[in-house]
Write an enzyme that holds these catalytic residues in place. Structure first.
Site, PDB file in Angstrom:
ATOM      1  N   ASP A   1       0.780  -1.244   0.000  1.00  0.00           N
ATOM      2  CA  ASP A   1       0.000   0.000   0.000  1.00  0.00           C
ATOM      3  C   ASP A   1       0.814   1.299   0.000  1.00  0.00           C
ATOM      4  O   ASP A   1       1.778   1.423   0.767  1.00  0.00           O
ATOM      5  CB  ASP A   1      -0.883   0.079   1.256  1.00  0.00           C
ATOM      6  CG  ASP A   1      -1.570  -1.211   1.614  1.00  0.00           C
ATOM      7  OD1 ASP A   1      -1.479  -2.175   0.841  1.00  0.00           O
ATOM      8  OD2 ASP A   1      -2.203  -1.257   2.685  1.00  0.00           O
TER       9      ASP A   1
HETATM   10  N1  DQQ Z   1      -2.205  -3.797   3.865  1.00  0.00           N
HETATM   11  C1  DQQ Z   1      -3.635  -3.937   3.882  1.00  0.00           C
HETATM   12  C2  DQQ Z   1      -4.047  -3.019   4.979  1.00  0.00           C
HETATM   13  C3  DQQ Z   1      -2.984  -3.190   5.988  1.00  0.00           C
HETATM   14  C4  DQQ Z   1      -1.749  -3.319   5.151  1.00  0.00           C
HETATM   15  C5  DQQ Z   1      -4.242  -3.601   2.547  1.00  0.00           C
HETATM   16  C6  DQQ Z   1      -0.737  -4.275   5.707  1.00  0.00           C
HETATM   17  O1  DQQ Z   1      -5.322  -3.307   5.499  1.00  0.00           O
HETATM   18  O2  DQQ Z   1      -2.897  -2.087   6.872  1.00  0.00           O
HETATM   19  O3  DQQ Z   1      -3.477  -4.060   1.480  1.00  0.00           O
HETATM   20  O4  DQQ Z   1       0.422  -4.310   4.915  1.00  0.00           O
END
Ligand code: DQQ
Length: 541
Positions: free
Chosen positions: A22
């Site tokens: 992300d």
């Molecule tokens: N990636 C998810 C999120 C979390 C993060 C979404 C963990 O919900 O915070 O891709 O790497």
């Protein structure tokens, strides 16, 4: 190094090596755009998550910095997960992120923490302090292992407000928290927004959008000309969905318009490989910018072999379509600074079964902008009423699968064959197909089909699709595609419908790749205008 480095991108954001997911806390501060990202410093698969950090003057060329937020305290010992930045009065950025405090329950017990710059006069914001009065938000009655991804906060009625993504059984929930001082946060009685039967809402985003023009708005803006966007990433489907709605300030809740479908059958930013996205307001160019992550479509062992995984797609400016019912997205104008050699075409006609090769540019790193015209809609094939039995949330994708490029049509399929090998053993088609429905209405299907993209049998090769809500009276359809080795981002009709695909050709690589225009429908298609550019390699990390 490894032969697989042919899949590294030339102008998309990626770290030098290892895993990235992300985008986190995008912001502008003292002359630099900042991008943080979920990063594994130890390998090419997800794990050991810290916040990678890079800065840029133009959102295209990036300078790498040391990870900004790494596990170090009891309130984030098992991971520093996604979060957002808020610029407090006096130009004081603050980050709120999710800390994992226990390994158990899977995927860990989650709290929200804040971090502040150690030195506000450092425009690079290299060092961040995580004060000891963290965490600032803890789950009490909420699901402790599904309680994460705080948004940028906004201010009204004497309070800062932010939302945290969550779920209860299959109900997606965005909890609202309020604070006067940004330290002590209280949960609102009612969730800001919620929806049954869809699963966890990861990475929620909420922002105002102007109903006039294309400028963006600061996240705290209120007003009569203002609508709102609520977006959530659904972990069960792996797509980012949004609705357009209003913000009820009396109840402090978000209410989608009745023209917006909330849930799996709703609008998506991108009908392809795009997840966990986040927007921010750019105070310099007065625009709202959307960042989205595209993961790999290859196997875990291929990711490990090539030593990296995940890219960020080109940042997109977002604004409201004049209908007021959906968003438009367009690659930020700074990308155009990388345009090199140009090829232009006008009035090229392509008959059924025909192709036309675009030569003279670097087709593996390219920006293609093309307008197709046709004389009549009469030959549009009939929309098959049986398709109403297909799952509504994947209708367009299913039809792209049933009616691929090799299935001859009436008006379409026509479009591009990107990353094509010399004998078309491999190619990724991006195309339109126009249907006629009972009653005379037309339906425009837009597909980005990875099925024929690679001879490698192990890759995930979906035929992504979306419908384009467009008036065909002018008998025109336009397409822009950004091609970069292993990714193709395609924008139909000025950004009404967007699809990104990851592809891994084995033959159509570097100088062995070709680009064609094609038509496989009985109606003749005219390339009214094509502008295509080589895109230079950016300085990235
Ligand atoms: N990636 C998810 C999120 C979390 C993060 C979404 C963990 O919900 O915070 O891709 O790497």
């Amino acid at each position: 190094e490894n032969v697989k480095q042919v899949y590294r991108t030339g102008y998309h954001f990626q770290p030098k090596k290892n895993w990235m997911n992300d985008p986190n806390a995008p912001m502008y501060y003292k002359g630099f755009y900042h991008l943080f990202y979920q990063y594994n410093p130890k390998g090419a698969v997800w794990g050991n998550i810290v916040w990678g950090h890079s800065v840029s003057k133009d959102l295209i060329n990036w300078i790498p910095l040391e990870p900004a937020i790494v596990p170090s305290k009891p309130f984030d010992r098992y991971g520093c997960w996604s979060g957002s930045a808020t610029i407090l009065p006096g130009d004081k950025p603050v980050i709120v992120y999710t800390g994992i405090i226990n390994e158990k329950p899977e995927p860990g017990h989650q709290v929200q923490n804040y971090a502040i710059p150690a030195n506000y006069s450092d425009p690079y914001l290299q060092k961040w302090i995580k004060p000891d009065n963290n965490p600032i938000i803890k789950p009490i009655h909420e699901n402790v292992s599904s309680f994460r991804d705080p948004t940028t906060a906004w201010f009204n009625n004497g309070h800062w407000k932010l939302i945290v993504g969550s779920k209860s059984d299959l109900r997606g929930i965005a909890y609202l928290y309020r604070s006067r001082d940004f330290i002590k946060w209280t949960k609102a009685k009612h969730p800001f927004h919620t929806k049954n039967d869809i699963g966890m809402w990861e990475c929620p985003d909420f922002y105002p959008i102007s109903s006039q023009g294309t400028n963006g708005l600061d996240t705290s803006t209120l007003g009569n000309d203002v609508k709102y966007v609520f977006k959530a990433s659904l972990d069960l489907t792996r797509f980012d969905y949004y609705t357009i709605g209003r913000y009820n300030l009396v109840k402090d809740i978000y209410v989608p318009d009745n023209t917006s479908v909330d849930g799996w059958a709703g609008l998506r930013y991108d009908y392809g490989n795009f997840y966990a996205s986040k927007t921010f307001f750019d105070p310099i160019k007065k625009r709202r910018i959307l960042w989205g992550w595209a993961n790999e479509s290859s196997t875990r062992s291929e990711d490990i072999a090539k030593g990296w995984s995940g890219i960020q797609l080109i940042p997109r400016k977002v604004w409201l379509d004049h209908s007021g019912h959906s968003l438009l997205q367009w690659p930020i104008m700074e990308l155009e600074s990388l345009r090199g050699q140009k090829k232009q075409l006008n009035n090229v006609k392509i008959k059924k079964g025909g192709t036309f090769e675009v030569k003279g540019i670097n087709v593996v790193q390219a920006d293609i902008d093309v307008t197709f015209t046709f004389l009549s809609l009469d030959k549009a094939e009939l929309y098959d009423e049986k398709w109403k039995d297909l799952p509504s949330e994947n209708l367009a994708k299913s039809i792209c699968g049933i009616r691929g490029t090799t299935v001859q049509g009436g008006l379409g399929p026509f479009g591009l064959l990107a990353l094509a090998s010399s004998k078309l053993e491999e190619y990724t088609p991006v195309f339109f197909r126009v249907f006629k429905k009972a009653g005379g209405k037309h339906k425009v299907l837009f597909c980005s089909d990875a099925t024929p993209s690679s001879l490698n049998k192990n890759e995930y090769k979906p035929s992504f699709g979306g419908f384009v809500d467009v008036d065909l009276r002018e008998k025109k359809l336009s397409l822009r595609s950004l091609i970069d080795h292993s990714v193709i981002e395609s924008f139909a009709e000025g950004g009404k419908t967007v699809i990104s695909s990851r592809v891994y050709p084995t033959l159509a690589i570097n100088e062995n790749a070709h680009l064609h225009l094609f038509n496989n429908g009985s109606e003749i298609i005219t390339i009214e205008r094509l502008n295509a550019w080589s895109i230079k390699t950016a300085h990235i990390n």
